[in-house]
Design a protein around this motif. Structure first.
Motif, mmCIF file in Angstrom:
data_model
loop_
_atom_site.group_PDB
_atom_site.id
_atom_site.type_symbol
_atom_site.label_atom_id
_atom_site.label_comp_id
_atom_site.label_asym_id
_atom_site.label_seq_id
_atom_site.Cartn_x
_atom_site.Cartn_y
_atom_site.Cartn_z
ATOM 1 N N TYR A 108 -32.304 50.424 48.023
ATOM 2 C CA TYR A 108 -32.353 51.897 48.071
ATOM 3 C C TYR A 108 -33.314 52.423 46.999
ATOM 4 N N GLN A 109 -33.194 51.918 45.782
ATOM 5 C CA GLN A 109 -34.069 52.359 44.698
ATOM 6 C C GLN A 109 -35.526 51.994 44.977
ATOM 7 N N ARG A 110 -35.747 50.803 45.521
ATOM 8 C CA ARG A 110 -37.112 50.393 45.840
ATOM 9 C C ARG A 110 -37.721 51.309 46.904
ATOM 10 N N TYR A 111 -36.928 51.655 47.895
ATOM 11 C CA TYR A 111 -37.421 52.533 48.966
ATOM 12 C C TYR A 111 -37.789 53.904 48.402
ATOM 13 N N LEU A 112 -36.913 54.463 47.573
ATOM 14 C CA LEU A 112 -37.170 55.789 47.021
ATOM 15 C C LEU A 112 -38.381 55.786 46.095
ATOM 16 N N SER A 113 -38.558 54.714 45.350
ATOM 17 C CA SER A 113 -39.706 54.656 44.430
ATOM 18 C C SER A 113 -41.027 54.702 45.180
ATOM 19 N N ARG A 114 -41.017 54.274 46.452
ATOM 20 C CA ARG A 114 -42.236 54.314 47.263
ATOM 21 C C ARG A 114 -42.442 55.680 47.924
ATOM 22 N N HIS A 115 -41.381 56.500 47.963
ATOM 23 C CA HIS A 115 -41.473 57.762 48.701
ATOM 24 C C HIS A 115 -41.256 59.002 47.842
ATOM 25 N N ILE A 116 -40.908 58.811 46.570
ATOM 26 C CA ILE A 116 -40.703 59.947 45.666
ATOM 27 C C ILE A 116 -41.610 59.787 44.467
ATOM 28 N N ASN A 117 -42.363 60.826 44.170
ATOM 29 C CA ASN A 117 -43.217 60.808 42.984
ATOM 30 C C ASN A 117 -42.373 61.113 41.748
ATOM 31 N N GLY A 118 -42.601 60.358 40.693
ATOM 32 C CA GLY A 118 -41.867 60.597 39.456
ATOM 33 C C GLY A 118 -40.582 59.806 39.384
ATOM 34 N N THR A 119 -39.722 60.211 38.448
ATOM 35 C CA THR A 119 -38.464 59.501 38.212
ATOM 36 C C THR A 119 -37.505 59.681 39.379
ATOM 37 N N VAL A 120 -36.862 58.595 39.795
ATOM 38 C CA VAL A 120 -35.871 58.650 40.867
ATOM 39 C C VAL A 120 -34.499 58.884 40.232
ATOM 40 N N PRO A 121 -33.865 60.039 40.488
ATOM 41 C CA PRO A 121 -32.570 60.316 39.870
ATOM 42 C C PRO A 121 -31.481 59.435 40.469
ATOM 43 N N PRO A 122 -30.432 59.148 39.705
ATOM 44 C CA PRO A 122 -29.321 58.364 40.253
ATOM 45 C C PRO A 122 -28.647 59.119 41.388
ATOM 46 N N SER A 123 -28.362 58.425 42.467
ATOM 47 C CA SER A 123 -27.754 59.079 43.624
ATOM 48 C C SER A 123 -27.209 58.029 44.577
ATOM 49 N N TYR A 124 -26.361 58.481 45.505
ATOM 50 C CA TYR A 124 -25.856 57.615 46.575
ATOM 51 C C TYR A 124 -26.647 57.827 47.867
ATOM 52 N N GLY A 125 -27.368 58.940 47.939
ATOM 53 C CA GLY A 125 -28.136 59.263 49.127
ATOM 54 C C GLY A 125 -29.092 60.388 48.805
ATOM 55 N N VAL A 126 -30.088 60.577 49.678
ATOM 56 C CA VAL A 126 -31.084 61.613 49.435
ATOM 57 C C VAL A 126 -31.639 62.089 50.772
ATOM 58 N N PHE A 127 -32.033 63.364 50.815
ATOM 59 C CA PHE A 127 -32.746 63.886 51.970
ATOM 60 C C PHE A 127 -34.209 64.034 51.598
ATOM 61 N N LEU A 128 -35.084 63.381 52.353
ATOM 62 C CA LEU A 128 -36.526 63.445 52.113
ATOM 63 C C LEU A 128 -37.127 64.447 53.092
#
Length: 303
Positions: A108-128
């Motif tokens: 999950y963290q790896r996926y978000l790091s590729r799709h979110i610019n900047g720091t990825v906040p701690p979370s259980y889910g996200v809407f992109l």
């Protein structure tokens, strides 16, 4: 309203209409002597409501049972229906969300790091918003919580689609309710969020709760920074506060008016709209909130 009122008559008889000398329109199921009437064609039929087909994608070996897939689709449709039926949004033009379920937190963290610019906040889910995608990961020890996170993020997806200027506290507070949304018979219900209630009780006992007027007057960026700095306690308070508003006709009316004002593009801070939209204004709202915290909570809200 006319169609609903006349439905029993429509089943058994024709409907007639005429206008009197004062310009008042009258309807009835029989002809009136001496009046020029016209027959009204009442259109019957099923509701326009259509269940959305939800695109659920799993990755990394995640296996969902048929029952779990059906549950996700039902939960997401309940969220759509809540906004449509209870808050009066027009959801027939909303693009259904795409849901990606990953196997664990690391992926999950790896996926978000590729799709979110900047720091990825701690979370259980996200809407992109850029891809209209909800991303979550399976928490094997509490799979039910994973599905509730999907409902939470669906709330964000709806608001992102229809109300771009929704303040952060209201956006998050409504999403918190979607976690606890369910259908019982013909009704939608929202149950109290146990985590929010526990945190709010803890803060109240230690006199650490933020003042309602203060957080309603926050800019979204300030609200987000505040709740992150305070260990997300403000998110719990916001969730409990929106639940409190939904629990009474007065609060629900205020919430609906507020949401639609933001939906139309207004950016006025909520603190300055309370006196206009909440019966009794800020002082009464704060008093009602205090009584709620002291024990007037309800375990479930039925719509």
């Amino acid at each position: 309203m006319f169609a609903l009122i006349c439905l029993p008559l429509w089943v058994h008889a024709e409907i007639y209409r005429y206008t009197d000398e004062n310009g008042v329109v009258h309807f009835g199921d029989r002809k009136v002597q001496g009046r020029q009437q016209e027959e009204v064609k009442v259109r019957g039929g099923d509701s326009d409501w259509q269940r959305y087909q939800i695109d659920i994608v799993t990755d990394g070996g995640v296996i969902l049972t048929d029952a779990e897939r059906e549950r996700i689709e039902a939960d997401v449709n309940h969220v759509y229906r809540f906004f449509d039926d209870i808050l009066y949004f027009d959801l027939f033009r909303t693009v259904p969300v795409n849901i990606l379920i990953l196997p664990d937190h690391a992926s999950y963290q790896r996926y978000l790091s590729r799709h979110i610019n900047g720091t990825v906040p701690p979370s259980y889910g996200v809407f992109l918003g850029a891809t209209h995608q909800i991303v979550v990961y399976i928490r094997e020890e509490e799979r039910d919580a994973t599905f509730r996170t999907i409902s939470h993020e669906t709330g964000h997806a709806v608001l992102a689609s229809l109300a771009n200027y929704m303040p952060a506290w209201l956006n998050e507070g409504l999403a918190e309710q979607m976690e606890m949304l369910a259908r019982e018979g013909d009704h939608l219900v929202i149950r109290a969020h146990p985590g929010n209630t526990k945190v709010v009780n803890y803060l109240r006992e230690r006199h650490l709760l933020s003042n309602v007027e203060d957080f309603l007057a926050m800019q979204s960026v300030d609200w987000r920074n505040h709740y992150i700095d305070r260990g997300y306690s403000l998110q719990a308070q916001t969730g409990e506060f929106v639940y409190f508003l939904l629990s009474t006709p007065t609060g629900r009316s205020f919430l609906t008016r507020l949401i639609h004002q933001y939906k139309r593009g207004d950016r006025t801070l909520a603190a300055y709209l309370v006196d206009e939209h909440y019966v009794g204004g800020m002082r009464v709202m704060q008093d009602n909130w205090a009584l709620w915290l002291q024990g007037r909570r309800t375990d479930v809200i039925t719509f």
